[in-house]
Design an enzyme around this catalytic site. Structure first.
Site, PDB file in Angstrom:
ATOM      1  CG  ASN A 194      18.849 -35.418 -37.241  1.00  0.00           C
ATOM      2  OD1 ASN A 194      17.701 -35.293 -36.828  1.00  0.00           O
ATOM      3  ND2 ASN A 194      19.239 -36.464 -37.952  1.00  0.00           N
ATOM      4  CG  PHE A 244       6.259 -41.354 -39.887  1.00  0.00           C
ATOM      5  CD1 PHE A 244       6.500 -40.088 -39.373  1.00  0.00           C
ATOM      6  CD2 PHE A 244       7.011 -42.418 -39.411  1.00  0.00           C
ATOM      7  CE1 PHE A 244       7.469 -39.883 -38.423  1.00  0.00           C
ATOM      8  CE2 PHE A 244       7.987 -42.226 -38.448  1.00  0.00           C
ATOM      9  CZ  PHE A 244       8.213 -40.959 -37.948  1.00  0.00           C
ATOM     10  CD  GLU A 267      15.232 -27.182 -38.341  1.00  0.00           C
ATOM     11  OE1 GLU A 267      15.481 -28.381 -38.547  1.00  0.00           O
ATOM     12  OE2 GLU A 267      15.741 -26.254 -38.980  1.00  0.00           O
ATOM     13  CD  GLU A 308       9.571 -29.145 -53.412  1.00  0.00           C
ATOM     14  OE1 GLU A 308       8.523 -29.600 -53.936  1.00  0.00           O
ATOM     15  OE2 GLU A 308      10.710 -29.367 -53.846  1.00  0.00           O
ATOM     16  CG  LEU A 338       3.767  -9.884 -17.705  1.00  0.00           C
ATOM     17  CD1 LEU A 338       4.313 -11.063 -16.944  1.00  0.00           C
ATOM     18  CD2 LEU A 338       4.599  -9.658 -18.975  1.00  0.00           C
TER      19      LEU A 338
HETATM   20  C1  LIG Z   1       9.140 -19.235 -39.869  1.00  0.00           C
HETATM   21  C2  LIG Z   1       9.492 -20.512 -40.574  1.00  0.00           C
HETATM   22  C3  LIG Z   1      10.777 -20.689 -41.079  1.00  0.00           C
HETATM   23  C4  LIG Z   1      11.097 -21.857 -41.789  1.00  0.00           C
HETATM   24  N1  LIG Z   1      12.370 -22.002 -42.308  1.00  0.00           N
HETATM   25  C5  LIG Z   1      12.626 -23.064 -43.142  1.00  0.00           C
HETATM   26  C6  LIG Z   1      13.892 -23.155 -43.804  1.00  0.00           C
HETATM   27  O1  LIG Z   1      14.801 -22.337 -43.605  1.00  0.00           O
HETATM   28  N2  LIG Z   1      14.087 -24.192 -44.681  1.00  0.00           N
HETATM   29  C7  LIG Z   1      13.113 -25.131 -44.927  1.00  0.00           C
HETATM   30  O2  LIG Z   1      13.355 -26.020 -45.739  1.00  0.00           O
HETATM   31  N3  LIG Z   1      11.912 -25.067 -44.278  1.00  0.00           N
HETATM   32  C8  LIG Z   1      11.640 -24.052 -43.401  1.00  0.00           C
HETATM   33  N4  LIG Z   1      10.422 -23.967 -42.768  1.00  0.00           N
HETATM   34  C9  LIG Z   1       9.387 -24.943 -43.099  1.00  0.00           C
HETATM   35  C10 LIG Z   1       9.097 -25.950 -42.008  1.00  0.00           C
HETATM   36  O3  LIG Z   1      10.150 -26.855 -41.875  1.00  0.00           O
HETATM   37  C11 LIG Z   1       7.765 -26.616 -42.348  1.00  0.00           C
HETATM   38  O4  LIG Z   1       6.760 -25.640 -42.154  1.00  0.00           O
HETATM   39  C12 LIG Z   1       7.494 -27.862 -41.506  1.00  0.00           C
HETATM   40  O5  LIG Z   1       8.294 -28.924 -41.940  1.00  0.00           O
HETATM   41  C13 LIG Z   1       6.014 -28.305 -41.565  1.00  0.00           C
HETATM   42  O6  LIG Z   1       5.601 -28.396 -42.877  1.00  0.00           O
HETATM   43  P1  LIG Z   1       4.210 -27.719 -43.314  1.00  0.00           P
HETATM   44  O7  LIG Z   1       4.197 -26.312 -42.847  1.00  0.00           O
HETATM   45  O8  LIG Z   1       4.069 -27.965 -44.773  1.00  0.00           O
HETATM   46  O9  LIG Z   1       3.113 -28.486 -42.512  1.00  0.00           O
HETATM   47  P2  LIG Z   1       2.432 -29.974 -42.885  1.00  0.00           P
HETATM   48  O10 LIG Z   1       3.540 -30.895 -43.181  1.00  0.00           O
HETATM   49  O11 LIG Z   1       1.426 -29.683 -43.941  1.00  0.00           O
HETATM   50  O12 LIG Z   1       1.764 -30.285 -41.529  1.00  0.00           O
HETATM   51  C14 LIG Z   1       0.473 -29.781 -41.150  1.00  0.00           C
HETATM   52  C15 LIG Z   1       0.048 -30.472 -39.857  1.00  0.00           C
HETATM   53  O13 LIG Z   1      -0.014 -31.873 -40.089  1.00  0.00           O
HETATM   54  C16 LIG Z   1       0.684 -32.566 -39.077  1.00  0.00           C
HETATM   55  N5  LIG Z   1       1.196 -33.812 -39.587  1.00  0.00           N
HETATM   56  C17 LIG Z   1       2.135 -34.002 -40.544  1.00  0.00           C
HETATM   57  N6  LIG Z   1       2.356 -35.324 -40.730  1.00  0.00           N
HETATM   58  C18 LIG Z   1       1.548 -35.989 -39.864  1.00  0.00           C
HETATM   59  C19 LIG Z   1       1.309 -37.361 -39.581  1.00  0.00           C
HETATM   60  N7  LIG Z   1       1.977 -38.327 -40.230  1.00  0.00           N
HETATM   61  N8  LIG Z   1       0.389 -37.669 -38.637  1.00  0.00           N
HETATM   62  C20 LIG Z   1      -0.285 -36.699 -37.987  1.00  0.00           C
HETATM   63  N9  LIG Z   1      -0.109 -35.379 -38.206  1.00  0.00           N
HETATM   64  C21 LIG Z   1       0.801 -35.025 -39.134  1.00  0.00           C
HETATM   65  C22 LIG Z   1       1.793 -31.604 -38.696  1.00  0.00           C
HETATM   66  O14 LIG Z   1       2.318 -31.928 -37.403  1.00  0.00           O
HETATM   67  C23 LIG Z   1       1.053 -30.281 -38.720  1.00  0.00           C
HETATM   68  O15 LIG Z   1       0.373 -30.081 -37.512  1.00  0.00           O
HETATM   69  C24 LIG Z   1      10.108 -22.844 -41.982  1.00  0.00           C
HETATM   70  C25 LIG Z   1       8.832 -22.683 -41.441  1.00  0.00           C
HETATM   71  C26 LIG Z   1       8.515 -21.535 -40.740  1.00  0.00           C
HETATM   72  C27 LIG Z   1       7.140 -21.365 -40.170  1.00  0.00           C
END
Ligand SMILES: Cc1cc2nc3c(=O)[nH]c(=O)nc-3n(C[C@H](O)[C@H](O)[C@H](O)COP(=O)(O)OP(=O)(O)OC[C@H]3O[C@@H](n4cnc5c(N)ncnc54)[C@H](O)[C@@H]3O)c2cc1C
Length: 392
Positions: free
Chosen positions: A248, A391, A371, A141, A346
């Site tokens: 997974n 976490f 993922e 979300e 390159l």
């Molecule tokens: C091209 C693309 C396709 C996608 N396809 C799907 C899909 O088909 N279905 C779906 O449901 N989702 C999909 N996603 C979403 C994806 O799974 C999420 O973007 C991902 O889970 C990360 O969530 P976020 O972008 O909200 O980042 P956030 O959760 O906001 O994370 C931001 C940063 O905080 C870091 N972070 C998070 N938690 C911690 C912690 N506890 N300690 C330290 N650092 C932390 C993260 O590593 C990251 O660097 C897709 C994303 C992209 C870019």
């Protein structure tokens, strides 16, 4: 094998000896499809920011890779290693192609196959395996990515019906899907729902202006008072473990897939360095270049050996999901490092779509994030090593 000039970096590691003949044939068939159908077109699709998902889904269905590791309902029922190696070849073409296959087979189809009713399986899986119907998987979300437990999308009961409200973000294949697997909070915890395209109140606007995974459809899912019959719920998935189990499966494919992108970068770069003349000799003949190529080749081979070990554990039925984190973190982190280093070798040519390297490098930025981000997988591994969850 002659060690003087192995056909590919992985041949140097003798990786083929770890793969049985049938699996090698299947891998070659996927490689042939990518060479014939994807390589000639992908730079243009990438530049235009599109992927002909519907046409490709049918062709991938004919190839037998959609839900290939599932059994029954028109699925091929291959080994996990075979599925992984198919992901390797698909992502050597483009991460967007592998994402299409991962979302279809490991997220949408797997959710229905593992948690659906017999009627839901009969209704969707054969058509999805054939690529006639496309699925997407809505977990993330706008405010909840790494922490899906916070999700706000709600499903409430109204008589026998369910009514869904909320927004999902970054959903691969969302705008082209015939069915969306949507995860929502209910009074009884998180549950999964099958939302057919065209259901009143359900829209899936495409997300544009991406500079990564441009040859992939990414969408928002908007659910505004979406009314579904009682049998739209996946009966066997209760709680967040449902979607996490599906993730997974997809992460497993990425363990192999990201290495495919890295392999394509490295092979392209070795060929380029051997032909590019700089100061009267090939770029490949300089020590500085060879040190880089040697390090990258070593990481690629080590990554593949880890991937095959994870695949063997999955086929033996003994894989713990926390072992997949080892592979997802390692494969994507090393692949993106390889892609960036190859781009530099390159030179200026590396910034164009005439070579696949900068495309892979940009794609891997998404693969690093979805993922489970690298940090999330580090935290999973850290918890295994220390016994402490960090976490929160
Ligand atoms: C091209 C693309 C396709 C996608 N396809 C799907 C899909 O088909 N279905 C779906 O449901 N989702 C999909 N996603 C979403 C994806 O799974 C999420 O973007 C991902 O889970 C990360 O969530 P976020 O972008 O909200 O980042 P956030 O959760 O906001 O994370 C931001 C940063 O905080 C870091 N972070 C998070 N938690 C911690 C912690 N506890 N300690 C330290 N650092 C932390 C993260 O590593 C990251 O660097 C897709 C994303 C992209 C870019």
């Amino acid at each position: 094998m002659t060690l003087s000039t192995p056909a590919t970096t992985l041949a140097y590691f003798g990786v083929d000896a770890l793969i049985d003949d049938d699996t090698r044939d299947l891998q070659a068939a996927v490689r042939g499809f990518v060479d014939r159908r994807i390589r000639p077109e992908i730079a243009t699709w990438y530049e235009q920011g599109r992927l002909p998902v519907r046409d490709l889904a049918r062709e991938l269905g004919e190839l037998g890779v959609l839900g290939m590791h599932l059994s029954g309902y028109g699925c091929a029922g291959t080994s996990a290693v075979a599925y992984g190696l198919a992901c390797f070849e698909l992502e050597a073409g483009d991460s967007g192609l592998r994402s299409l296959v991962s979302v279809q087979g490991s997220l949408a189809m797997y959710a229905i196959w593992r948690f659906g009713s017999e009627e839901q399986k009969q209704q969707w899986l054969p058509r999805m395996a054939a690529g006639e119907a496309i699925g997407c998987f809505g977990l993330t979300e706008p405010d909840f990515g790494s922490d899906p437990a916070g999700m706000r999308t709600r499903a409430r009961r109204d008589g026998d019906d369910w009514v869904l409200d909320g927004t999902k973000m970054w959903i691969t294949n969302g705008s082209v899907a015939d069915v969306a697997v949507v995860w929502a909070r209910t009074d009884g915890g998180v549950r999964g729902f099958l939302v057919p395209a065209g259901t009143p109140g359900f829209t899936a606007p495409e997300i544009t202006r991406k500079l990564s995974l441009r040859a992939s459809v990414t969408s928002e899912l908007v659910l505004d008072d979406v009314r579904l019959p009682a049998d739209a719920m996946l009966p066997e998935a209760a709680g967040l473990s449902g979607p996490l189990t599906c993730l997974n499966e997809a992460r497993f494919g990425i363990v192999f897939g990201a290495l495919g992108a890295a392999h394509d970068c490295l092979e392209t770069t070795i060929a380029y360095a051997r032909s590019r003349q700089i100061f009267d000799k090939p770029l490949a003949a300089y020590q500085a270049t060879q040190l880089k190529l040697a390090d990258m080749g070593l990481e690629l081979g080590k990554g593949m050996l880890l991937a095959l070990q994870i695949g063997a554990l999955k086929d033996a039925g003994t894989l713990d999901h926390r072992q997949i984190s080892l592979g997802k973190l390692n494969s994507v982190r090393e692949a993106i490092a390889i892609a960036r280093e190859c781009r530099a070798i390159l030179g200026a040519a590396g910034i164009t779509l005439d070579y696949p390297v900068i495309r892979h490098s940009a794609n891997l930025e998404s693969v690093l994030t979805y993922e489970g981000t690298s940090e999330v997988h580090q935290l999973i591994i850290g918890q295994v090593l220390t016994g402490h969850a960090a976490f929160k």
